[in-house]
Design an enzyme around this catalytic site. Structure first.
Site, PDB file in Angstrom:
ATOM      1  N   ARG A  46       0.850  -1.202   0.000  1.00  0.00           N
ATOM      2  CA  ARG A  46       0.000   0.000   0.000  1.00  0.00           C
ATOM      3  C   ARG A  46       0.878   1.242   0.000  1.00  0.00           C
ATOM      4  O   ARG A  46       0.560   2.251  -0.608  1.00  0.00           O
ATOM      5  CB  ARG A  46      -0.951   0.001   1.213  1.00  0.00           C
ATOM      6  N   TYR A  83     -15.200  18.353 -14.375  1.00  0.00           N
ATOM      7  CA  TYR A  83     -15.812  17.030 -14.524  1.00  0.00           C
ATOM      8  C   TYR A  83     -16.912  16.875 -13.461  1.00  0.00           C
ATOM      9  O   TYR A  83     -16.696  17.231 -12.298  1.00  0.00           O
ATOM     10  CB  TYR A  83     -14.722  15.953 -14.395  1.00  0.00           C
ATOM     11  N   ASP A 100      -5.981  20.306 -13.241  1.00  0.00           N
ATOM     12  CA  ASP A 100      -6.302  19.014 -13.852  1.00  0.00           C
ATOM     13  C   ASP A 100      -5.890  19.089 -15.325  1.00  0.00           C
ATOM     14  O   ASP A 100      -6.457  19.851 -16.108  1.00  0.00           O
ATOM     15  CB  ASP A 100      -7.806  18.725 -13.703  1.00  0.00           C
ATOM     16  N   LYS A 112      -7.588   8.092 -18.888  1.00  0.00           N
ATOM     17  CA  LYS A 112      -7.821   8.711 -20.199  1.00  0.00           C
ATOM     18  C   LYS A 112      -6.598   8.551 -21.111  1.00  0.00           C
ATOM     19  O   LYS A 112      -6.158   7.451 -21.346  1.00  0.00           O
ATOM     20  CB  LYS A 112      -8.224  10.166 -20.006  1.00  0.00           C
TER      21      LYS A 112
END
Ligand code: P1T
Length: 385
Positions: A53, A105, A177, A202
């Protein structure tokens, strides 16, 4: 005389940054380290990895690769773009205020208003394309300026360097972003931003077969705080997913060049089409922020939105597409079409959507890498005469 070593070019970095042949076998490609834990040679000593992790070599390679591409010192990869964004907000505490681009978004709007507001954070949604409005929205309690440029889906452009100057003066970190442009076309850190955000789902992955997110930054103290959030909250990118994105970034520059060539051609086709009432593409000279975008980015990308004037017209076109697939998401090799008002931005209230231009007639395209003639033929038949 010692010669200064030349910096590798962007295309070279995209293939090699963060990746060395694996020391044990010489494997040229970074292996998928499918392990949750690492043997410690003796008590209190590890080899740089203790628990997956916290870190994993496949993820580390991708984190270094993305940092290099964005021109940053530190990269952190997460299980999704939203996980990356949530980790960023994990730096804040109750009472803090955030200034956000009014169009982002839809999932970001949903997270900020639906979850983080309940934690005592306050958000001001502002048209950040207007730097005066941006500055006026800042308060003494503002701890983050959050922008998307160009925005999803109406392609509004914020002056990154201008926003960074204001943010710096006011001592507020600026996060950008950069999902739509990718570092191939736009590098916000070089323009003064503090943190770059990606949905690696993306273009960076590029093949619509993984979900992931990333943050890239320079400041070591901020990076340490984000690593603390990352390892503590644990929404990390899996080694398999990291492998896929590493595979994707190797071809990112060539893909983006072709995406953009087709994106421009599709935008030109739509601009001349009688059914199109309004077009949103930052590479058109009549886009209100064309000059700002052309100054801060080296390309215009392949996201194109257009308004057909009514829900019926949008529905008709979306149902008629044969090559463009009706689906959420973007940035893959295949072309996608979506209806932002009912899909990606359904969580934004209707009045707010309409004010932003996310109308019932708006259609968004992610222009892929199919033959351009086929894409144009599909658009032509779907829109009709
Ligand atoms: O889907 P995820 O990997 O969690 O990324 C969220 C995200 C963040 N930023 C931008 C600009 C985005 O476009 C997205 C996700 N967007 C879509 C799924 C979409 O179809 O627009």
């Amino acid at each position: 005389m010692r010669r200064k070593r030349r910096e590798p070019g962007f295309d070279t970095l995209s293939i090699h940054a963060g990746q060395e042949p694996e020391p044990g076998t010489g494997a040229v490609m970074t292996p998928i380290y499918a392990t949750s834990t690492y043997a410690q040679p003796e008590f209190g000593v590890d080899r740089g990895y203790a628990y997956a992790r916290v870190s994993n070599p496949t993820r580390t390679a991708l984190e270094k690769n993305l940092a290099a591409l964005e021109g940053g010192a530190h990269g952190l990869c997460f299980a999704s773009g939203m996980a990356a964004i949530s980790a960023l907000l994990g730096l804040l505490k109750a009472g803090d205020h955030v200034v956000v681009s009014d169009n982002v978004y839809g999932g970001v709007f949903r997270a900020f208003e639906g979850i983080f507001r309940n934690y005592g954070l306050a958000f001001t949604w502002t048209d950040t394309t207007d730097l005066r409005a941006l500055e006026a929205a800042l308060r003494p309690a503002t701890r983050l300026l959050y922008i998307e440029t160009p925005t999803n889906p109406v392609m509004r452009v914020t002056d990154i360097a201008g926003a960074a100057r204001i943010a710096r003066r006011r001592g507020v970190p600026l996060a950008v972003d950069n999902t739509f442009m990718t570092p191939v076309f736009q590098r916000p850190l070089e323009l003064g931003a503090d943190v770059v955000i990606h949905s690696t789902t993306k273009y960076l992955n590029g093949h619509s077969d993984s979900v992931g997110g990333a943050l890239v930054l320079n400041d070591p103290a901020l990076a340490e705080k984000l690593r603390f959030v990352q390892k503590t909250t644990g929404a990390v990118l899996s080694p398999f997913e990291a492998f896929l994105v590493l595979r994707g970034t190797k071809t990112l520059p060539v893909r983006m060049r072709q995406h953009e060539a087709s994106g421009r051609a599709v935008a030109a086709f739509l601009a001349a089409h009688p059914r199109v009432k309004r077009l949103y593409y930052p590479g058109r000279k009549d886009h209100p922020n064309y000059r700002v975008h052309a100054r801060q980015a080296s390309g215009f990308g392949a996201m194109v939105a257009f308004d057909l004037g009514s829900l019926a017209a949008a529905r008709r076109a979306l149902n008629r597409f044969r090559l463009f697939t009706l689906a959420e998401s973007l940035g893959g090799v295949e072309s996608l079409a979506c209806h932002p008002a009912s899909m990606t931005h359904a969580s934004v209230p209707e009045g707010r959507r309409n004010a932003l231009g996310i109308t019932p007639g708006l259609v968004r395209l992610s222009v892929g890498l199919e033959s351009l003639e086929d894409l144009l033929a599909d658009l032509k038949q779907a829109l009709g005469r």
